[in-house]
Design a protein around this motif. Structure first.
Motif, PDB file in Angstrom:
ATOM      1  N   GLU A 418      -2.037  -3.416  -1.476  1.00 36.77           N
ATOM      2  CA  GLU A 418      -2.750  -4.504  -0.781  1.00 36.77           C
ATOM      3  C   GLU A 418      -3.202  -4.038   0.591  1.00 36.77           C
ATOM      4  N   ASN A 419      -2.274  -3.401   1.291  1.00 35.69           N
ATOM      5  CA  ASN A 419      -2.610  -2.909   2.638  1.00 35.69           C
ATOM      6  C   ASN A 419      -3.726  -1.869   2.574  1.00 35.69           C
ATOM      7  N   ALA A 420      -3.621  -0.957   1.584  1.00 35.04           N
ATOM      8  CA  ALA A 420      -4.635   0.102   1.462  1.00 35.04           C
ATOM      9  C   ALA A 420      -6.024  -0.520   1.303  1.00 35.04           C
ATOM     10  N   LEU A 421      -6.105  -1.567   0.492  1.00 34.74           N
ATOM     11  CA  LEU A 421      -7.406  -2.230   0.281  1.00 34.74           C
ATOM     12  C   LEU A 421      -7.804  -3.023   1.520  1.00 34.74           C
ATOM     13  N   LYS A 422      -6.789  -3.723   2.077  1.00 35.56           N
ATOM     14  CA  LYS A 422      -7.068  -4.615   3.220  1.00 35.56           C
ATOM     15  C   LYS A 422      -7.551  -3.824   4.429  1.00 35.56           C
ATOM     16  N   TYR A 423      -6.911  -2.696   4.654  1.00 35.65           N
ATOM     17  CA  TYR A 423      -7.230  -1.941   5.876  1.00 35.65           C
ATOM     18  C   TYR A 423      -8.270  -0.842   5.635  1.00 35.65           C
ATOM     19  N   SER A 424      -8.972  -0.908   4.493  1.00 35.85           N
ATOM     20  CA  SER A 424     -10.176  -0.083   4.348  1.00 35.85           C
ATOM     21  C   SER A 424     -11.317  -1.031   3.961  1.00 35.85           C
ATOM     22  N   VAL A 446      -2.762   6.400  -0.829  1.00 31.04           N
ATOM     23  CA  VAL A 446      -3.598   7.033   0.200  1.00 31.04           C
ATOM     24  C   VAL A 446      -4.941   6.311   0.260  1.00 31.04           C
ATOM     25  N   ASP A 447      -5.312   5.902   1.474  1.00 29.75           N
ATOM     26  CA  ASP A 447      -6.623   5.256   1.626  1.00 29.75           C
ATOM     27  C   ASP A 447      -7.435   6.004   2.664  1.00 29.75           C
ATOM     28  N   SER A 448      -8.698   5.621   2.795  1.00 29.52           N
ATOM     29  CA  SER A 448      -9.529   6.256   3.829  1.00 29.52           C
ATOM     30  C   SER A 448     -10.055   5.153   4.751  1.00 29.52           C
ATOM     31  N   GLY A 451      -6.946   3.509   9.525  1.00 30.79           N
ATOM     32  CA  GLY A 451      -5.905   4.372  10.083  1.00 30.79           C
ATOM     33  C   GLY A 451      -5.027   3.616  11.090  1.00 30.79           C
ATOM     34  N   ILE A 452      -4.054   4.355  11.632  1.00 36.95           N
ATOM     35  CA  ILE A 452      -3.086   3.722  12.561  1.00 36.95           C
ATOM     36  C   ILE A 452      -2.940   4.621  13.791  1.00 36.95           C
ATOM     37  N   PRO A 453      -3.022   4.058  15.003  1.00 36.47           N
ATOM     38  CA  PRO A 453      -2.846   4.890  16.209  1.00 36.47           C
ATOM     39  C   PRO A 453      -1.503   5.627  16.152  1.00 36.47           C
ATOM     40  N   PHE A 464       7.505  -8.026  12.406  1.00 37.04           N
ATOM     41  CA  PHE A 464       6.360  -8.639  13.090  1.00 37.04           C
ATOM     42  C   PHE A 464       5.396  -7.630  13.685  1.00 37.04           C
ATOM     43  N   PHE A 465       5.617  -6.326  13.444  1.00 39.90           N
ATOM     44  CA  PHE A 465       4.737  -5.366  14.118  1.00 39.90           C
ATOM     45  C   PHE A 465       3.389  -5.268  13.414  1.00 39.90           C
ATOM     46  N   ARG A 466       2.340  -5.366  14.218  1.00 37.72           N
ATOM     47  CA  ARG A 466       0.983  -5.173  13.706  1.00 37.72           C
ATOM     48  C   ARG A 466       0.300  -4.196  14.645  1.00 37.72           C
ATOM     49  N   ALA A 467      -0.298  -3.177  14.118  1.00 39.67           N
ATOM     50  CA  ALA A 467      -0.964  -2.186  14.968  1.00 39.67           C
ATOM     51  C   ALA A 467      -2.110  -2.861  15.723  1.00 39.67           C
ATOM     52  N   ARG A 468      -2.428  -2.299  16.917  1.00 33.60           N
ATOM     53  CA  ARG A 468      -3.408  -3.000  17.748  1.00 33.60           C
ATOM     54  C   ARG A 468      -4.800  -3.004  17.120  1.00 33.60           C
ATOM     55  N   ASN A 469      -5.047  -2.083  16.187  1.00 27.77           N
ATOM     56  CA  ASN A 469      -6.370  -2.078  15.561  1.00 27.77           C
ATOM     57  C   ASN A 469      -6.416  -2.959  14.309  1.00 27.77           C
ATOM     58  N   ALA A 470      -5.259  -3.565  13.937  1.00 30.13           N
ATOM     59  CA  ALA A 470      -5.235  -4.371  12.710  1.00 30.13           C
ATOM     60  C   ALA A 470      -6.113  -5.622  12.802  1.00 30.13           C
ATOM     61  N   PRO A 471      -6.040  -6.387  13.922  1.00 30.39           N
ATOM     62  CA  PRO A 471      -6.843  -7.614  13.946  1.00 30.39           C
ATOM     63  C   PRO A 471      -8.342  -7.335  13.857  1.00 30.39           C
ATOM     64  N   GLY A 476      -5.957 -10.970   8.082  1.00 26.14           N
ATOM     65  CA  GLY A 476      -4.729 -11.529   8.643  1.00 26.14           C
ATOM     66  C   GLY A 476      -3.518 -10.791   8.131  1.00 26.14           C
ATOM     67  N   GLY A 477      -2.374 -11.222   8.561  1.00 32.48           N
ATOM     68  CA  GLY A 477      -1.112 -10.616   8.125  1.00 32.48           C
ATOM     69  C   GLY A 477      -0.032 -11.039   9.091  1.00 32.48           C
ATOM     70  N   LEU A 478       1.231 -11.022   8.618  1.00 30.82           N
ATOM     71  CA  LEU A 478       2.333 -11.460   9.473  1.00 30.82           C
ATOM     72  C   LEU A 478       3.115 -10.289  10.067  1.00 30.82           C
ATOM     73  N   GLY A 479       2.783  -9.096   9.636  1.00 32.44           N
ATOM     74  CA  GLY A 479       3.549  -7.944  10.130  1.00 32.44           C
ATOM     75  C   GLY A 479       4.940  -7.928   9.520  1.00 32.44           C
ATOM     76  N   LEU A 480       5.087  -8.420   8.297  1.00 29.44           N
ATOM     77  CA  LEU A 480       6.412  -8.468   7.672  1.00 29.44           C
ATOM     78  C   LEU A 480       6.509  -7.564   6.440  1.00 29.44           C
ATOM     79  N   GLY A 481       5.356  -7.281   5.824  1.00 32.24           N
ATOM     80  CA  GLY A 481       5.352  -6.558   4.554  1.00 32.24           C
ATOM     81  C   GLY A 481       6.098  -5.230   4.626  1.00 32.24           C
ATOM     82  N   LEU A 482       5.739  -4.371   5.578  1.00 30.23           N
ATOM     83  CA  LEU A 482       6.363  -3.043   5.652  1.00 30.23           C
ATOM     84  C   LEU A 482       7.829  -3.141   6.053  1.00 30.23           C
ATOM     85  N   TYR A 483       8.145  -4.155   6.870  1.00 33.95           N
ATOM     86  CA  TYR A 483       9.534  -4.388   7.274  1.00 33.95           C
ATOM     87  C   TYR A 483      10.391  -4.670   6.033  1.00 33.95           C
TER      88      TYR A 483
HETATM   89  P1  ADP Z   1       0.532  -7.138   7.676  1.00 35.48           P
HETATM   90  O1  ADP Z   1       0.807  -8.381   6.978  1.00 35.48           O
HETATM   91  O2  ADP Z   1       0.169  -7.287   9.103  1.00 35.48           O
HETATM   92  O3  ADP Z   1      -0.384  -6.217   6.934  1.00 35.48           O
HETATM   93  P2  ADP Z   1       2.514  -5.088   7.176  1.00 35.48           P
HETATM   94  O4  ADP Z   1       3.947  -5.060   7.544  1.00 35.48           O
HETATM   95  O5  ADP Z   1       2.199  -4.883   5.751  1.00 35.48           O
HETATM   96  O6  ADP Z   1       1.957  -6.457   7.755  1.00 35.48           O
HETATM   97  O7  ADP Z   1       1.798  -3.977   8.003  1.00 35.48           O
HETATM   98  C1  ADP Z   1       2.101  -3.878   9.361  1.00 35.48           C
HETATM   99  C2  ADP Z   1       0.943  -3.289  10.126  1.00 35.48           C
HETATM  100  O8  ADP Z   1       0.771  -1.933   9.717  1.00 35.48           O
HETATM  101  C3  ADP Z   1      -0.369  -3.935   9.844  1.00 35.48           C
HETATM  102  O9  ADP Z   1      -0.563  -5.067  10.648  1.00 35.48           O
HETATM  103  C4  ADP Z   1      -1.334  -2.826  10.182  1.00 35.48           C
HETATM  104  O10 ADP Z   1      -1.527  -2.773  11.560  1.00 35.48           O
HETATM  105  C5  ADP Z   1      -0.595  -1.578   9.761  1.00 35.48           C
HETATM  106  N1  ADP Z   1      -0.958  -1.085   8.429  1.00 35.48           N
HETATM  107  C6  ADP Z   1      -0.261  -1.229   7.281  1.00 35.48           C
HETATM  108  N2  ADP Z   1      -0.868  -0.584   6.263  1.00 35.48           N
HETATM  109  C7  ADP Z   1      -1.967  -0.020   6.770  1.00 35.48           C
HETATM  110  C8  ADP Z   1      -3.013   0.785   6.234  1.00 35.48           C
HETATM  111  N3  ADP Z   1      -3.047   1.151   4.935  1.00 35.48           N
HETATM  112  N4  ADP Z   1      -3.988   1.194   7.072  1.00 35.48           N
HETATM  113  C9  ADP Z   1      -3.975   0.855   8.368  1.00 35.48           C
HETATM  114  N5  ADP Z   1      -3.018   0.097   8.951  1.00 35.48           N
HETATM  115  C10 ADP Z   1      -2.022  -0.347   8.166  1.00 35.48           C
END
Ligand code: ADP
Length: 525
Positions: A418-424, A446-448, A451-453, A464-471, A476-483
């Motif tokens: 989901e993240n791979a699709l969402k963040y590309s 692996v996506d293209s 990316g993440i700083p 709750f962590f979301r990278a600054r380039n995510a918004p 959207g997202g809660l920053g909980l998935g990877l946690y």
């Molecule tokens: P969110 O619901 O915000 O996606 P996640 O815990 O899944 O929460 O991811 C945390 C943060 O990690 C995201 O907000 C985003 O900044 C970054 N991130 C996760 N996956 C990717 C990805 N494939 N490419 C770029 N950034 C990602």
């Protein structure tokens, strides 16, 4: 001078006149003057035989001790019996032994005066010898009572001062104007670990030893030197030690009769207080941060929960309208409404899972399961809805079994995909691979995408962590998935990590310990 006693006349004793009248007068005048001179001496001038029987005692004896001079002559043991009982034996022995060796000697002892007073005397004795034997003792007893009292007072004051210094909680150090140590207390030695060193008089080794223990030795030595150059200055510094202790350091000039003679330093160990203050500040900072995170989370969570509700309401209203106006209800519209419901329940599930992870209550139902099968399954679900992304899957030639909770591992792979699709957002290839080596299976997504700083990659798996380039990606997202993913994977004894380059894409890897491998007929989907 008191009348000499019968017995062999000593050189101090007046002899019978043997000259004509004026010579005799002259002689008696000389004797009188001589006697007056002896009596005027501020001390008891005396002469005695080796058994301590006096043959001559100056009048000062009566003034000093109150006994008539006659008693000194008449009582054979007068001296010994009037010496203070505590000094009697040693003083008599000491004097007797020195006399026997014909040695001049000097000693201090107490005598009992007629009125009961104790009088301290310093007795300076010479021995007149004849044929190598003691013939006569001559001496002078000087009253040193005042001196002794002053000395006792001084000793008492010094011991009081030492006891006070040693019982204070502060380390104290006194140095002279050139920085040489004059005194220090036990606490000072304890603070600096100098118990085995005698620091007094040794400035250089102590300063070196001390400066080796502080965090900023150059700064400390420069400060000390500057204070030595300005003796009138008072100082207050905070000293941080390498071992984590913190000392308050005061110093002020030492003055004697108005003149500065040195400097007194005091060292107070305030580590406990400072550490408690720092800990309090840290906790306060953390509490503020936690409040900030909570506020951010509440606003993100309410926004995220609200987002699917609007289209859902819209779809339901349209469905209702269609039903009321007897129009056909298309399955597509129901699917869209269900899609929003799925999104809502996914968010609520994430919230529930995150609270389980936070409380350490995430439970797994582990059974031996095929990882390639699971990966293919999840992959297939996505391939159907991949839009403008090019999805590929590559798996091993054999089946790989792991001990896992199927649902939870599917949740992890789903989240990564989901993240791979969402963040590309511009589409592009998304590659899923499953490899194994060294007893571990590794699934990579692996996506293209965006990316993440670099500096944020370490925090990615925190709550709750979301990278600054995510918004900016607009998703959207809660920053909980990877946690949640990290907790699930670590509970399986595995690892999850990321490699990413800003603007070029990301690769998320999950490794899991393998139970066993077996031949697989269908390796590629
Ligand atoms: P969110 O619901 O915000 O996606 P996640 O815990 O899944 O929460 O991811 C945390 C943060 O990690 C995201 O907000 C985003 O900044 C970054 N991130 C996760 N996956 C990717 C990805 N494939 N490419 C770029 N950034 C990602």
């Amino acid at each position: 001078m008191a009348a000499p006693q019968p017995g062999p006349a000593g050189p101090l004793s007046p002899g019978p006149p043997s000259r004509p009248d004026d010579t005799a007068r002259e002689l008696s005048r000389a004797q009188r003057e001589h006697a007056e001179l002896i009596d005027s001496v501020d001390g008891i001038v005396w002469e005695a035989d080796p058994s301590f029987r006096f043959t001559c005692v100056s009048k000062q004896a009566e003034r000093l001790l109150g006994y008539p001079v006659e008693r000194w002559y008449q009582e054979p043991d007068f001296w010994v019996t009037h010496v203070h009982p505590d000094d009697r034996v040693w003083a008599a022995n000491y004097c007797r032994e020195a006399a026997e060796q014909c040695l001049p000697h000097e000693f201090e002892y107490r005598m009992l005066a007629a009125d009961g007073r104790i009088v301290w005397l310093r007795d300076i004795v010479t021995v007149v010898a004849e044929d190598g034997r003691p013939h006569r003792l001559r001496g002078i007893m000087v009253d040193i009572t005042g001196q002794r009292r002053a000395q006792e007072h001084l000793e008492h004051t010094v011991s009081l001062l030492e006891a006070t210094l040693d019982s204070t909680a502060d380390g104290l150090l006194v140095v002279n104007l050139s920085g040489n140590i004059l005194a220090c207390n036990r606490r000072f030695q304890q603070i600096w670990g100098l118990e085995d060193m005698q620091p007094v008089g040794r400035d250089a080794p102590v300063l070196r030893h001390v400066s080796e223990k502080v965090k900023d030795p150059e700064g400390f030595v420069a400060r000390v030197r500057a204070l030595y150059a300005t003796p009138e200055e008072e100082s207050f510094d905070i000293l941080e030690l390498r071992d984590g202790r913190v000392l308050e350091l005061y110093s002020m000039p030492q003055r004697q009769r108005g003149l500065i003679t040195g400097r007194v330093w005091s060292f107070r160990d305030v580590s406990a207080r400072v550490h408690a203050e720092r800990e309090r500040e840290r906790l306060l900072r953390e509490a503020h941060e936690a409040i900030q995170v909570r506020d951010d989370f509440l606003s993100i969570a309410s926004h995220e929960l609200k987002t699917p509700l609007t289209p859902l309401r819209l779809h339901l209203q349209m469905l209702k309208h269609a039903l009321e106006s007897h129009q056909p209800v298309t399955p597509g519209r129901v699917d869209k409404a269900l899609g929003q419901v799925r999104r809502l329940s996914a968010l609520v599930n994430d919230l529930l899972d995150a609270s389980c992870v936070g409380a350490g209550r995430m439970e797994l139902q582990r059974t031996p399961m095929s990882l390639p099968e699971l990966a293919r399954e999840v992959f297939s679900d996505f391939r159907a809805a991949s839009g403008n992304h090019a999805l590929t899957y590559e798996g091993p030639d054999e089946d790989v079994l792991v001990s896992g909770d199927r649902g939870r591992l599917a949740q992890v792979l789903t989240n990564l995909l989901e993240n791979a699709l969402k963040y590309s957002p511009l589409g592009g290839p998304v590659r899923v691979t499953l490899t194994h080596s060294g007893g571990d299976a590794v699934v990579s997504v692996v996506d293209s995408g965006i990316g993440i700083p670099k500096e944020e990659q370490a925090h990615l798996f925190a709550r709750f962590f979301r990278a600054r380039n995510a918004p900016v990606s607009g998703f959207g997202g809660l920053g909980l998935g990877l946690y949640i993913c990290r907790d699930i994977i670590e509970r399986h004894g595995g690892h999850i990590w990321v490699e990413s380059e800003l603007g070029r894409g990301s690769a998320f890897h999950v490794s899991l310990p393998i139970l066993s491998t077996r031949p697989l007929h269908e390796a590629h989907v």
